[in-house]
Design a protein around this motif. Structure first.
Motif, PDB file in Angstrom:
ATOM      1  N   SER A 220       0.818  -1.216   0.000  1.00  0.00           N
ATOM      2  CA  SER A 220       0.000   0.000   0.000  1.00  0.00           C
ATOM      3  C   SER A 220       0.851   1.265   0.000  1.00  0.00           C
ATOM      4  O   SER A 220       0.335   2.340  -0.306  1.00  0.00           O
ATOM      5  N   ALA A 221       2.132   1.147   0.315  1.00  0.00           N
ATOM      6  CA  ALA A 221       2.989   2.334   0.371  1.00  0.00           C
ATOM      7  C   ALA A 221       3.136   3.006  -0.992  1.00  0.00           C
ATOM      8  O   ALA A 221       3.251   4.237  -1.070  1.00  0.00           O
TER       9      ALA A 221
ATOM     10  N   CYS B 285       4.240  11.380   4.395  1.00  0.00           N
ATOM     11  CA  CYS B 285       4.247   9.976   4.811  1.00  0.00           C
ATOM     12  C   CYS B 285       5.363   9.703   5.814  1.00  0.00           C
ATOM     13  O   CYS B 285       5.171   8.953   6.775  1.00  0.00           O
TER      14      CYS B 285
ATOM     15  N   ILE C 229       4.948   2.317   5.365  1.00  0.00           N
ATOM     16  CA  ILE C 229       4.412   3.503   4.695  1.00  0.00           C
ATOM     17  C   ILE C 229       5.322   4.708   4.902  1.00  0.00           C
ATOM     18  O   ILE C 229       5.496   5.517   4.011  1.00  0.00           O
TER      19      ILE C 229
ATOM     20  N   TRP D  37       0.917   3.393  -3.372  1.00  0.00           N
ATOM     21  CA  TRP D  37      -0.237   4.266  -3.608  1.00  0.00           C
ATOM     22  C   TRP D  37      -0.243   5.442  -2.638  1.00  0.00           C
ATOM     23  O   TRP D  37      -0.512   6.584  -3.038  1.00  0.00           O
ATOM     24  N   VAL D  38       0.028   5.176  -1.374  1.00  0.00           N
ATOM     25  CA  VAL D  38      -0.046   6.225  -0.350  1.00  0.00           C
ATOM     26  C   VAL D  38       1.014   7.296  -0.594  1.00  0.00           C
ATOM     27  O   VAL D  38       0.734   8.494  -0.487  1.00  0.00           O
ATOM     28  N   ILE D  39       2.236   6.887  -0.949  1.00  0.00           N
ATOM     29  CA  ILE D  39       3.301   7.864  -1.182  1.00  0.00           C
ATOM     30  C   ILE D  39       2.993   8.703  -2.411  1.00  0.00           C
ATOM     31  O   ILE D  39       3.223   9.913  -2.421  1.00  0.00           O
TER      32      ILE D  39
ATOM     33  N   LYS E 289       0.023   9.457  -3.520  1.00  0.00           N
ATOM     34  CA  LYS E 289      -1.143  10.302  -3.250  1.00  0.00           C
ATOM     35  C   LYS E 289      -0.834  11.443  -2.287  1.00  0.00           C
ATOM     36  O   LYS E 289      -1.240  12.576  -2.519  1.00  0.00           O
ATOM     37  N   PHE E 290      -0.104  11.161  -1.199  1.00  0.00           N
ATOM     38  CA  PHE E 290       0.086  12.161  -0.150  1.00  0.00           C
ATOM     39  C   PHE E 290       1.468  12.792  -0.134  1.00  0.00           C
ATOM     40  O   PHE E 290       1.666  13.801   0.545  1.00  0.00           O
TER      41      PHE E 290
END
Length: 111
Positions: A45-46, A58, A101, A48-50, A52-53
């Motif tokens: 999931s990292a 992060c 993350i 996508w999260v990195i 996006k944000f």
């Protein structure tokens, strides 16, 4: 590093924390599998999260979350009761997930 500390905690300290309803020999392996699974999910999931944000946000949220999880694990280990395997396992899994993350994948450059 931090992941080695989680593996040490799950393998060597699990019988001392106490596991009602489980055999003592199965507890370390179960805890290690749960932490490893959360580590894998965090790494997947990292990406996508990195994206996006952002990497900086992060890293900051990840370091704060790791600090909070470390504080919880310390409190659970210092509490005199022996039925804290569930909360300890949740704190360890959250630490592994948040690590992936934040600092775990935050320094990689995706091309």
């Amino acid at each position: 590093g931090d992941y080695a500390a989680l593996v040490y905690t799950s393998v060597y300290l699990a019988p001392f924390v106490g596991a009602p309803g489980l055999e003592t020999s199965r507890v370390p392996g179960s805890m290690l599998m749960a932490v490893s699974l959360m580590n894998l999910l965090g790494a997947l999931s990292a990406v996508w999260v990195i994206d996006k944000f952002g990497r900086k946000r992060c890293m900051l949220v990840g370091l704060g979350g790791m600090g909070a999880c470390s504080l919880l694990m310390t409190i659970f280990l210092l509490t005199p009761t022996t039925s804290l395997l569930g909360p300890m396992l949740i704190a360890m899994c959250a630490f592994a997930f948040i690590f992936q993350i934040g600092p775990g994948c935050g320094y990689f450059v995706m091309i």
